[in-house]
Design an enzyme around this catalytic site. Structure first.
Site, PDB file in Angstrom:
ATOM      1  N   HIS A   1       0.847  -1.377  -0.119  1.00 39.93           N
ATOM      2  CA  HIS A   1       0.052   0.030  -0.214  1.00 39.93           C
ATOM      3  C   HIS A   1       0.970   1.127  -0.135  1.00 39.93           C
ATOM      4  O   HIS A   1       0.740   2.226  -0.658  1.00 39.93           O
ATOM      5  CB  HIS A   1      -0.710   0.147   1.417  1.00 39.93           C
TER       6      HIS A   1
ATOM      7  N   LYS B   1     -18.352  -4.963   8.037  1.00 39.43           N
ATOM      8  CA  LYS B   1     -16.972  -5.882   7.820  1.00 39.43           C
ATOM      9  C   LYS B   1     -16.174  -5.973   8.870  1.00 39.43           C
ATOM     10  O   LYS B   1     -15.844  -4.789   9.709  1.00 39.43           O
ATOM     11  CB  LYS B   1     -16.247  -5.380   6.742  1.00 39.43           C
TER      12      LYS B   1
ATOM     13  N   ARG C   1      -2.278  -5.846  -8.267  1.00 36.08           N
ATOM     14  CA  ARG C   1      -1.006  -6.777  -7.771  1.00 36.08           C
ATOM     15  C   ARG C   1      -0.828  -7.933  -9.064  1.00 36.08           C
ATOM     16  O   ARG C   1       0.090  -8.262  -9.287  1.00 36.08           O
ATOM     17  CB  ARG C   1      -1.240  -7.525  -6.452  1.00 36.08           C
TER      18      ARG C   1
ATOM     19  N   SER D   1      -3.243  -7.569   3.455  1.00 31.92           N
ATOM     20  CA  SER D   1      -3.399  -7.439   4.680  1.00 31.92           C
ATOM     21  C   SER D   1      -3.995  -8.479   5.228  1.00 31.92           C
ATOM     22  O   SER D   1      -3.464  -9.091   6.290  1.00 31.92           O
ATOM     23  CB  SER D   1      -4.581  -6.121   4.991  1.00 31.92           C
TER      24      SER D   1
HETATM   25  O1  PNS Z   1      -8.885  -2.321   0.541  1.00 31.46           O
HETATM   26  P1  PNS Z   1     -10.222  -2.659   0.005  1.00 31.46           P
HETATM   27  O2  PNS Z   1     -11.237  -3.406   0.973  1.00 31.46           O
HETATM   28  O3  PNS Z   1     -10.405  -3.870  -1.225  1.00 31.46           O
HETATM   29  O4  PNS Z   1     -11.148  -1.495  -0.482  1.00 31.46           O
HETATM   30  C1  PNS Z   1     -12.273  -1.573  -1.154  1.00 31.46           C
HETATM   31  C2  PNS Z   1     -12.831  -0.113  -1.274  1.00 31.46           C
HETATM   32  C3  PNS Z   1     -12.765   0.448   0.282  1.00 31.46           C
HETATM   33  C4  PNS Z   1     -12.287   0.677  -1.892  1.00 31.46           C
HETATM   34  C5  PNS Z   1     -14.436  -0.184  -1.481  1.00 31.46           C
HETATM   35  O5  PNS Z   1     -15.054  -1.163  -0.783  1.00 31.46           O
HETATM   36  C6  PNS Z   1     -15.194   0.920  -1.443  1.00 31.46           C
HETATM   37  O6  PNS Z   1     -14.967   1.831  -2.201  1.00 31.46           O
HETATM   38  N1  PNS Z   1     -16.281   0.822  -0.511  1.00 31.46           N
HETATM   39  C7  PNS Z   1     -17.137   2.080  -0.247  1.00 31.46           C
HETATM   40  C8  PNS Z   1     -18.462   1.970  -0.684  1.00 31.46           C
HETATM   41  C9  PNS Z   1     -18.681   2.193  -2.114  1.00 31.46           C
HETATM   42  O7  PNS Z   1     -18.475   3.097  -2.748  1.00 31.46           O
HETATM   43  N2  PNS Z   1     -19.056   1.037  -2.969  1.00 31.46           N
HETATM   44  C10 PNS Z   1     -19.397   1.038  -4.166  1.00 31.46           C
HETATM   45  C11 PNS Z   1     -18.028   0.650  -5.003  1.00 31.46           C
HETATM   46  S1  PNS Z   1     -18.445   0.375  -6.600  1.00 31.46           S
END
Ligand code: PNS
Length: 160
Positions: free
Chosen positions: A18, A42, A91, A129
């Site tokens: 990250h 979550k 990745r 993570s």
């Molecule tokens: O590190 P991660 O868990 O892969 O990150 C995922 C993240 C935080 C980028 C995604 O879950 C997110 O944007 N969540 C906020 C809710 C949202 O906007 N959802 C619509 C995405 S299409």
């Protein structure tokens, strides 16, 4: 015009992978907000304030990065922060399907906000993570793929 980017994620905890993506983004965009998702659905290992504190310490050397947290839709948060770029790291091909779908959905919701992908360094291609938490909890060595603050927080958390 200054370009402000958001680099969102769970960061549970932040890894060197990250950090690499955040540094690369900060070299291209004027300001980068590394933003930790507050997601009550979550179950996370570290609280939002712990995740932010680790990210802040690990990224303190980069002047144009700030660490924040957000709730709700990413595009709403990006708009509130006047950010018109979303950064995501890639990745491997296995990341692509999920990232592709999320980028298209965000673009549908907010055509004025662009998603930029930064490809990781191969040395971080296997770092996540969740694998770090699991390996550490079973006593494996992960010191080389997390910043020192995360290593000590993992030790504290898993009482090693
Ligand atoms: O590190 P991660 O868990 O892969 O990150 C995922 C993240 C935080 C980028 C995604 O879950 C997110 O944007 N969540 C906020 C809710 C949202 O906007 N959802 C619509 C995405 S299409």
């Amino acid at each position: 015009m200054k370009v402000r980017a958001v680099y969102p994620g769970s960061f549970d905890p932040i890894t060197n992978g990250h950090i690499y993506i955040a540094e690369r983004a900060a070299a291209v965009f004027d300001e980068v907000i590394v933003s930790v998702l507050v997601n009550s659905n979550k179950k996370s290992t570290f609280s939002v304030s712990e995740r932010c504190a680790m990210a802040r310490e690990a990224l303190g050397h980069v002047k144009n990065i700030k660490v924040d947290n957000f709730n709700g839709l990413l595009i709403d948060y990006a708009r509130r922060e006047n950010a018109n770029v979303i950064i995501r790291g890639l990745r491997a091909m296995s990341d692509f399907e999920y990232e592709f779908q999320m980028a298209l959905m965000n673009r549908k919701l907010a055509p004025d906000i662009e998603t930029f992908f930064i490809v990781t360094d191969p040395k971080y291609s296997y770092v996540s993570s969740s694998s770090i938490r699991e390996i550490f909890s079973f006593g494996g060595s992960i010191e080389e793929v997390v910043p020192p603050i995360v290593y000590s927080k993992l030790q504290e958390h898993f009482k090693k």
